[in-house]
Design a protein around this motif. Structure first.
Motif, PDB file in Angstrom:
ATOM      1  N   LEU A   1      -3.018   8.742   9.257  1.00 22.72           N
ATOM      2  CA  LEU A   1      -3.902   9.696   8.596  1.00 22.72           C
ATOM      3  C   LEU A   1      -4.250  10.768   9.614  1.00 22.72           C
ATOM      4  O   LEU A   1      -4.290  10.499  10.813  1.00 22.72           O
ATOM      5  CB  LEU A   1      -5.174   8.988   8.111  1.00 22.72           C
ATOM      6  CG  LEU A   1      -4.943   7.849   7.117  1.00 22.72           C
ATOM      7  CD1 LEU A   1      -6.259   7.130   6.824  1.00 22.72           C
ATOM      8  CD2 LEU A   1      -4.307   8.355   5.845  1.00 22.72           C
TER       9      LEU A   1
ATOM     10  N   LEU B   1      -5.351   5.171   2.206  1.00 21.52           N
ATOM     11  CA  LEU B   1      -3.947   4.742   2.236  1.00 21.52           C
ATOM     12  C   LEU B   1      -3.508   4.187   0.885  1.00 21.52           C
ATOM     13  O   LEU B   1      -2.380   4.412   0.456  1.00 21.52           O
ATOM     14  CB  LEU B   1      -3.719   3.699   3.333  1.00 21.52           C
ATOM     15  CG  LEU B   1      -3.615   4.251   4.746  1.00 21.52           C
ATOM     16  CD1 LEU B   1      -3.573   3.112   5.762  1.00 21.52           C
ATOM     17  CD2 LEU B   1      -2.401   5.147   4.907  1.00 21.52           C
TER      18      LEU B   1
ATOM     19  N   VAL C   1       0.490  10.987   6.335  1.00 20.98           N
ATOM     20  CA  VAL C   1       0.664  10.835   4.896  1.00 20.98           C
ATOM     21  C   VAL C   1      -0.558  11.236   4.087  1.00 20.98           C
ATOM     22  O   VAL C   1      -0.466  11.410   2.868  1.00 20.98           O
ATOM     23  CB  VAL C   1       1.088   9.390   4.527  1.00 20.98           C
ATOM     24  CG1 VAL C   1       2.441   9.058   5.140  1.00 20.98           C
ATOM     25  CG2 VAL C   1       0.024   8.377   4.928  1.00 20.98           C
ATOM     26  N   ASN C   2      -1.710  11.370   4.749  1.00 23.91           N
ATOM     27  CA  ASN C   2      -2.920  11.749   4.022  1.00 23.91           C
ATOM     28  C   ASN C   2      -4.005  12.161   5.013  1.00 23.91           C
ATOM     29  O   ASN C   2      -3.843  12.018   6.222  1.00 23.91           O
ATOM     30  CB  ASN C   2      -3.409  10.594   3.138  1.00 23.91           C
ATOM     31  CG  ASN C   2      -4.133  11.062   1.893  1.00 23.91           C
ATOM     32  OD1 ASN C   2      -4.683  12.160   1.838  1.00 23.91           O
ATOM     33  ND2 ASN C   2      -4.127  10.228   0.862  1.00 23.91           N
TER      34      ASN C   2
ATOM     35  N   ALA D   1       3.122   5.243   9.439  1.00 26.49           N
ATOM     36  CA  ALA D   1       2.312   6.240   8.731  1.00 26.49           C
ATOM     37  C   ALA D   1       1.005   6.405   9.489  1.00 26.49           C
ATOM     38  O   ALA D   1       0.570   5.502  10.203  1.00 26.49           O
ATOM     39  CB  ALA D   1       2.035   5.771   7.308  1.00 26.49           C
TER      40      ALA D   1
ATOM     41  N   THR E   1      -2.674   7.095  -1.563  1.00 29.12           N
ATOM     42  CA  THR E   1      -1.758   8.115  -1.067  1.00 29.12           C
ATOM     43  C   THR E   1      -0.578   8.275  -2.021  1.00 29.12           C
ATOM     44  O   THR E   1      -0.093   7.302  -2.585  1.00 29.12           O
ATOM     45  CB  THR E   1      -1.277   7.732   0.349  1.00 29.12           C
ATOM     46  OG1 THR E   1      -2.407   7.761   1.220  1.00 29.12           O
ATOM     47  CG2 THR E   1      -0.219   8.672   0.862  1.00 29.12           C
TER      48      THR E   1
ATOM     49  N   VAL F   1       5.170   9.941   0.405  1.00 31.66           N
ATOM     50  CA  VAL F   1       5.610   8.917   1.350  1.00 31.66           C
ATOM     51  C   VAL F   1       7.122   8.703   1.258  1.00 31.66           C
ATOM     52  O   VAL F   1       7.812   8.619   2.280  1.00 31.66           O
ATOM     53  CB  VAL F   1       4.839   7.593   1.118  1.00 31.66           C
ATOM     54  CG1 VAL F   1       5.428   6.451   1.931  1.00 31.66           C
ATOM     55  CG2 VAL F   1       3.362   7.783   1.452  1.00 31.66           C
TER      56      VAL F   1
ATOM     57  N   THR G   1      -1.176  17.079   6.978  1.00 31.96           N
ATOM     58  CA  THR G   1      -0.569  16.206   5.975  1.00 31.96           C
ATOM     59  C   THR G   1       0.850  16.688   5.655  1.00 31.96           C
ATOM     60  O   THR G   1       1.083  17.870   5.443  1.00 31.96           O
ATOM     61  CB  THR G   1      -1.421  16.167   4.692  1.00 31.96           C
ATOM     62  OG1 THR G   1      -2.724  15.691   5.038  1.00 31.96           O
ATOM     63  CG2 THR G   1      -0.820  15.252   3.649  1.00 31.96           C
TER      64      THR G   1
ATOM     65  N   SER H   1       0.857  -1.178   0.000  1.00 30.20           N
ATOM     66  CA  SER H   1       0.000   0.000   0.000  1.00 30.20           C
ATOM     67  C   SER H   1       0.895   1.229   0.000  1.00 30.20           C
ATOM     68  O   SER H   1       1.790   1.339   0.838  1.00 30.20           O
ATOM     69  CB  SER H   1      -0.882  -0.018   1.253  1.00 30.20           C
ATOM     70  OG  SER H   1      -1.468   1.236   1.471  1.00 30.20           O
ATOM     71  N   SER H   2       0.669   2.146  -0.922  1.00 28.23           N
ATOM     72  CA  SER H   2       1.562   3.306  -1.007  1.00 28.23           C
ATOM     73  C   SER H   2       1.600   4.096   0.294  1.00 28.23           C
ATOM     74  O   SER H   2       2.668   4.476   0.761  1.00 28.23           O
ATOM     75  CB  SER H   2       1.184   4.208  -2.188  1.00 28.23           C
ATOM     76  OG  SER H   2      -0.128   4.706  -2.045  1.00 28.23           O
ATOM     77  N   GLY H   3       0.473   4.317   0.916  1.00 27.87           N
ATOM     78  CA  GLY H   3       0.441   5.096   2.154  1.00 27.87           C
ATOM     79  C   GLY H   3       1.077   4.376   3.319  1.00 27.87           C
ATOM     80  O   GLY H   3       1.752   4.985   4.152  1.00 27.87           O
ATOM     81  N   ASP H   4       0.871   3.075   3.383  1.00 23.76           N
ATOM     82  CA  ASP H   4       1.377   2.297   4.513  1.00 23.76           C
ATOM     83  C   ASP H   4       2.811   1.829   4.295  1.00 23.76           C
ATOM     84  O   ASP H   4       3.378   1.152   5.139  1.00 23.76           O
ATOM     85  CB  ASP H   4       0.452   1.099   4.773  1.00 23.76           C
ATOM     86  CG  ASP H   4       0.522   0.616   6.207  1.00 23.76           C
ATOM     87  OD1 ASP H   4       0.881   1.411   7.101  1.00 23.76           O
ATOM     88  OD2 ASP H   4       0.229  -0.576   6.436  1.00 23.76           O
TER      89      ASP H   4
END
Length: 183
Positions: free
Chosen positions: A105, A154, A143-144, A103, A157, A162, A111, A51-54
């Motif tokens: 939210l 996530l 991150v978002n 990370a 994101t 990130v 952010t 996951s890009s956000g995680d």
């Protein structure tokens, strides 16, 4: 009193912490290195590479390893996620100071900032997860924006954000480590 410490004192009396900019990270890590030997600090970088956000945790862990910082749990090659967290934590020596990195939210205005704490981090809290608290110190990178579908948020994101935030965390930890070695 260091800028990050002033912010933390203010945070303790509020429900919602205020994110601090990346520049404050060096002071935060410097304080940790003043309190503990580098050989007794373990970075636990929480997240997944799926996951890009995680991915912030594993990206940061990989960068910390590239900098040559000793004890790192959670990298792109071996992520420390919800499925492996408990086992990986049990392998850390009891006398180590743990710096948890994850990370999170948060509100729109936060952010790109960091929540720094001299307390444990609660992984997966923004997505409703209930995992054991991690760390003696923690860095939560916003991150978002938090919203009604946190898993989707996530997933969508910005990987660029990130990666930059991961680099900022790793570079700050390395800079603080170098300052300690120069003493």
């Amino acid at each position: 009193m260091a800028a990050y410490k002033r912010e933390m004192v203010r945070h303790q009396s509020r429900e919602t912490p205020k994110g601090v900019p990346g520049e404050d990270l060096v002071l935060f890590f410097k304080h940790i290195y003043e309190q503990h030997s580098p050989d007794e600090i373990t970075f636990v970088c929480i997240g997944t590479d799926r996951s890009s956000g995680d991915a912030l945790g594993p990206l940061t862990g990989s960068l910390l390893e590239e900098h040559g910082l000793g004890h790192v749990v959670g990298t792109l090659a071996a992520p420390c996620d919800a499925d492996t967290l408990e086992k990986r934590m049990s392998q850390i020596p009891a006398h180590h100071a743990i710096v948890a990195i994850d990370a999170c939210l948060g509100p729109k205005h936060a952010t790109g900032t960091y929540y720094l704490s001299h307390h444990a981090l609660n992984p997966a809290q923004s997505v409703g997860g209930k995992l054991q608290p991690v760390g003696h110190y923690s860095v939560a990178a916003v991150v978002n924006v938090n919203g009604p579908r946190p898993y989707s948020i996530l997933q969508m994101t910005s990987l660029h954000l990130v990666m930059n935030m991961s680099r900022t965390i790793a570079d700050a930890a390395f800079a603080a480590w170098k300052m300690r070695k120069m003493r």
